[in-house]
Design a protein around this motif. Sequence first.
Motif, mmCIF file in Angstrom:
data_model
loop_
_atom_site.group_PDB
_atom_site.id
_atom_site.type_symbol
_atom_site.label_atom_id
_atom_site.label_comp_id
_atom_site.label_asym_id
_atom_site.label_seq_id
_atom_site.Cartn_x
_atom_site.Cartn_y
_atom_site.Cartn_z
ATOM 1 N N SER A 55 1.572 37.928 4.021
ATOM 2 C CA SER A 55 1.872 39.135 3.246
ATOM 3 C C SER A 55 0.743 40.143 3.435
ATOM 4 O O SER A 55 -0.427 39.769 3.526
ATOM 5 N N PRO A 56 1.096 41.423 3.511
ATOM 6 C CA PRO A 56 0.092 42.467 3.708
ATOM 7 C C PRO A 56 -0.942 42.495 2.590
ATOM 8 O O PRO A 56 -2.084 42.923 2.791
ATOM 9 N N VAL A 57 -0.569 42.013 1.416
ATOM 10 C CA VAL A 57 -1.499 42.013 0.287
ATOM 11 C C VAL A 57 -2.618 40.990 0.501
ATOM 12 O O VAL A 57 -3.790 41.256 0.265
ATOM 13 N N LEU A 58 -2.251 39.805 0.991
ATOM 14 C CA LEU A 58 -3.233 38.725 1.131
ATOM 15 C C LEU A 58 -4.173 38.929 2.319
ATOM 16 O O LEU A 58 -5.330 38.550 2.275
ATOM 17 N N ARG A 59 -3.655 39.496 3.431
ATOM 18 C CA ARG A 59 -4.463 39.730 4.638
ATOM 19 C C ARG A 59 -5.216 38.490 5.082
ATOM 20 O O ARG A 59 -6.409 38.541 5.419
ATOM 21 N N THR A 60 -4.547 37.348 5.077
ATOM 22 C CA THR A 60 -5.203 36.114 5.500
ATOM 23 C C THR A 60 -5.405 36.122 7.017
ATOM 24 O O THR A 60 -4.474 36.415 7.753
ATOM 25 N N PRO A 61 -6.618 35.805 7.497
ATOM 26 C CA PRO A 61 -6.843 35.748 8.947
ATOM 27 C C PRO A 61 -5.986 34.658 9.597
ATOM 28 O O PRO A 61 -5.748 33.621 8.977
ATOM 29 N N GLU A 62 -5.553 34.885 10.852
ATOM 30 C CA GLU A 62 -4.640 33.952 11.519
ATOM 31 C C GLU A 62 -5.223 32.542 11.670
ATOM 32 O O GLU A 62 -4.496 31.560 11.570
ATOM 33 N N ASP A 63 -6.544 32.417 11.914
ATOM 34 C CA ASP A 63 -7.092 31.056 12.067
ATOM 35 C C ASP A 63 -7.077 30.308 10.740
ATOM 36 O O ASP A 63 -6.861 29.102 10.684
ATOM 37 N N GLU A 64 -7.258 31.043 9.662
ATOM 38 C CA GLU A 64 -7.178 30.462 8.328
ATOM 39 C C GLU A 64 -5.724 30.039 8.031
ATOM 40 O O GLU A 64 -5.472 28.969 7.466
ATOM 41 N N ILE A 65 -4.760 30.865 8.446
ATOM 42 C CA ILE A 65 -3.336 30.530 8.260
ATOM 43 C C ILE A 65 -3.003 29.245 9.018
ATOM 44 O O ILE A 65 -2.388 28.325 8.475
ATOM 45 N N ALA A 66 -3.469 29.158 10.278
ATOM 46 C CA ALA A 66 -3.173 27.980 11.101
ATOM 47 C C ALA A 66 -3.755 26.719 10.466
ATOM 48 O O ALA A 66 -3.107 25.663 10.432
#
Length: 227
Positions: free
Chosen positions: A102-113
Amino acid sequence: MAEVTLHEVSKRYGATVALDRVSLTIADGAFVVLLGPTGAGKTTTLRLISGLEAPDGGDILIGGRSVLRDTPAQRDVAMVFQQYSLYPHMSVRDNLAFPLRSPVLRTPEDEIARKVREVAEVLRIEGKLDNKATALSGGEMQRVSIGRALVRDPQLFLMDEPLSSLDAKLRADLRVELKRIHATLGATLLYVTHDQIEAMTMATEIGVLDQGRLVQFGTPREVYESP
Ligand code: ADP
Ligand code: ADP
């Protein structure tokens, strides 16, 4: 602290009284199961806590603070429904990642993975991450639905009959899994069902609703041994 308190909460739909001055405290880290017949007010209770609806009277506190002015996003609550709310055209991996993108959270992709791998492991669906959601069994789809709630690390989980569309064997497996997840995460769970076995095997406390009133609240032992 995800202690939840309902104080004299009422909700009406036209002439129907869905909840009638319900007071209830769910301790931080508890696994409370709400039991009761159809129309008792179980789903309404979850919708009021999550902020999808506003009560007509009373107060709702999370962590000791009234949340009535907070939006659902501000309440840090995750809901899991009976029907799988997955994006069928997406892979399991992307379904799990979606809430974090979500644009609100702006979680980095490596953190998402990292988070997706962790949740897939907890739910034992690591081997299915590249499958399309449509290529999963019912039990796997429901695991992914639960996973989508887990990735956000909410302080509170609200679950509305998440196992009722599954067969008996899968329900039994996922009961064990949910208990394990609860123990592992130390999260607070409020779980709606009309299945007594789910209540007895998973709950730290059971609340029994009937016609909008909380008629019993106690440990499974207390509830089932009372006349
Ligand atoms: P059904 O048996 O068709 O599910 P009921 O109206 O008998 O519907 O009850 C709904 C649920 O609430 C059942 O799981 C029932 O065991 C539970 N329940 C109702 N009253 C009590 C009670 N006093 N103690 C424990 N559980 C209760
Ligand atoms: P449960 O989850 O225990 O089956 P609900 O919370 O869904 O019960 O419903 C409680 C009562 O409120 C029922 O009489 C139901 O018909 C009524 N109700 C729930 N949602 C609505 C709505 N959006 N509009 C009108 N009546 C509703």
